[in-house]
Scaffold this active site. Structure first.
Site, mmCIF file in Angstrom:
data_model
loop_
_atom_site.group_PDB
_atom_site.id
_atom_site.type_symbol
_atom_site.label_atom_id
_atom_site.label_comp_id
_atom_site.label_asym_id
_atom_site.label_seq_id
_atom_site.Cartn_x
_atom_site.Cartn_y
_atom_site.Cartn_z
ATOM 1 N N ARG A 1 16.058 32.517 -8.047
ATOM 2 C CA ARG A 1 16.477 33.669 -8.845
ATOM 3 C C ARG A 1 15.638 33.856 -10.093
ATOM 4 N NH1 ARG A 1 21.723 35.834 -8.320
ATOM 5 N NH2 ARG A 1 22.516 35.329 -6.285
ATOM 6 N N GLN B 1 30.314 31.924 0.369
ATOM 7 C CA GLN B 1 29.524 33.017 0.935
ATOM 8 C C GLN B 1 29.130 32.701 2.376
ATOM 9 O OE1 GLN B 1 26.282 33.745 -1.786
ATOM 10 N NE2 GLN B 1 27.417 35.351 -2.807
ATOM 11 N N VAL C 1 22.687 30.522 0.457
ATOM 12 C CA VAL C 1 23.758 31.368 -0.074
ATOM 13 C C VAL C 1 24.177 30.744 -1.396
ATOM 14 C CG1 VAL C 1 24.612 32.356 2.083
ATOM 15 C CG2 VAL C 1 25.460 30.139 1.352
ATOM 16 N N SER C 2 24.610 31.578 -2.341
ATOM 17 C CA SER C 2 24.843 31.112 -3.708
ATOM 18 C C SER C 2 26.059 30.216 -3.863
ATOM 19 C CB SER C 2 24.974 32.309 -4.658
ATOM 20 O OG SER C 2 23.768 33.040 -4.643
ATOM 21 N N THR C 3 27.068 30.396 -3.017
ATOM 22 C CA THR C 3 28.276 29.574 -3.121
ATOM 23 C C THR C 3 28.717 29.140 -1.737
ATOM 24 O OG1 THR C 3 29.829 31.409 -2.894
ATOM 25 C CG2 THR C 3 29.068 30.915 -5.128
#
Length: 198
Positions: free
Chosen positions: A73, A16, A11-13
């Site tokens: 990404r 999240q 998860v990006s942060t």
């Protein structure tokens, strides 16, 4: 040959939630103690859990990921990592959201060729979508600013006698702590606001 099953979640942060990915792993039969999780951006592959997973992979391993963008990404890096896992480590990858991307199937030349084409198309689409989102965000910010909408924390107001207090502080009649307290500001905020005034 029995395969060792692993799952990789990103998860990006830290805010999240990874529950959706964990649920997908369980549905796919990945053991809970074999799931590696990173909570950080996918802009590069310097991620602790990912690095640990890479260090134990071998040709008996299969990695499950929810979607192709969980690897990263960046189009080129996703392709590079896919090749590193499947060619150098000789492990298999299963992309849960895209059954065509399952390297356990079609180990012949045609199967590998089709898998590589699908991977490249999906990686390109994922990166293209992110660029479009970034462009829309930038356009939205410009439009909002033109309407007078401000971003960031609201400006902290200063008292009416702020300039007089600044002058007293500059003339060493007040310490910075005293001046900041009289203004109801933190010392760093007082200092930042006092400089343009003086």
């Amino acid at each position: 040959m029995e395969q060792k099953i692993y799952g990789y979640i990103r998860v990006s942060t830290k805010e999240q939630n990874e529950d959706r990915q964990i649920f997908a792993m369980r549905e796919a039969g990945v053991p809970s103690d074999s799931i590696f999780t990173d909570k950080q951006s996918g802009k590069d592959f310097i991620r602790p859990a990912y690095q640990r997973l890479m260090s134990i992979l071998d040709k008996k391993s299969v990695i499950y990921i929810k979607s192709i963008d969980r690897l990263g990404r960046n189009y080129e890096e996703i392709i590079e990592q896919w090749r590193f896992i499947t060619k150098e480590k000789q492990a298999d990858i299963v992309v849960i959201d895209m059954p065509l991307l399952d390297t356990r199937r079609g180990k012949d030349l045609m199967g590998t060729f089709l898998s590589d084409i699908v991977l490249q198309v999906l990686s390109f689409v994922a990166e293209n979508e992110r660029q479009i989102i970034r462009q829309r965000q930038a356009e939205g910010i410009v439009a909002a600013r033109e309407k007078g909408i401000r971003f960031g924390r609201p400006e902290i107001p200063v008292p009416e006698n702020f300039q007089a207090i600044c002058i007293k502080w500059k003339n060493k009649e007040l310490t910075m702590r005293e001046a900041a307290m009289l203004c109801g500001l933190a010392e760093s905020t007082f200092y930042d606001k006092a400089h343009p005034v003086l």
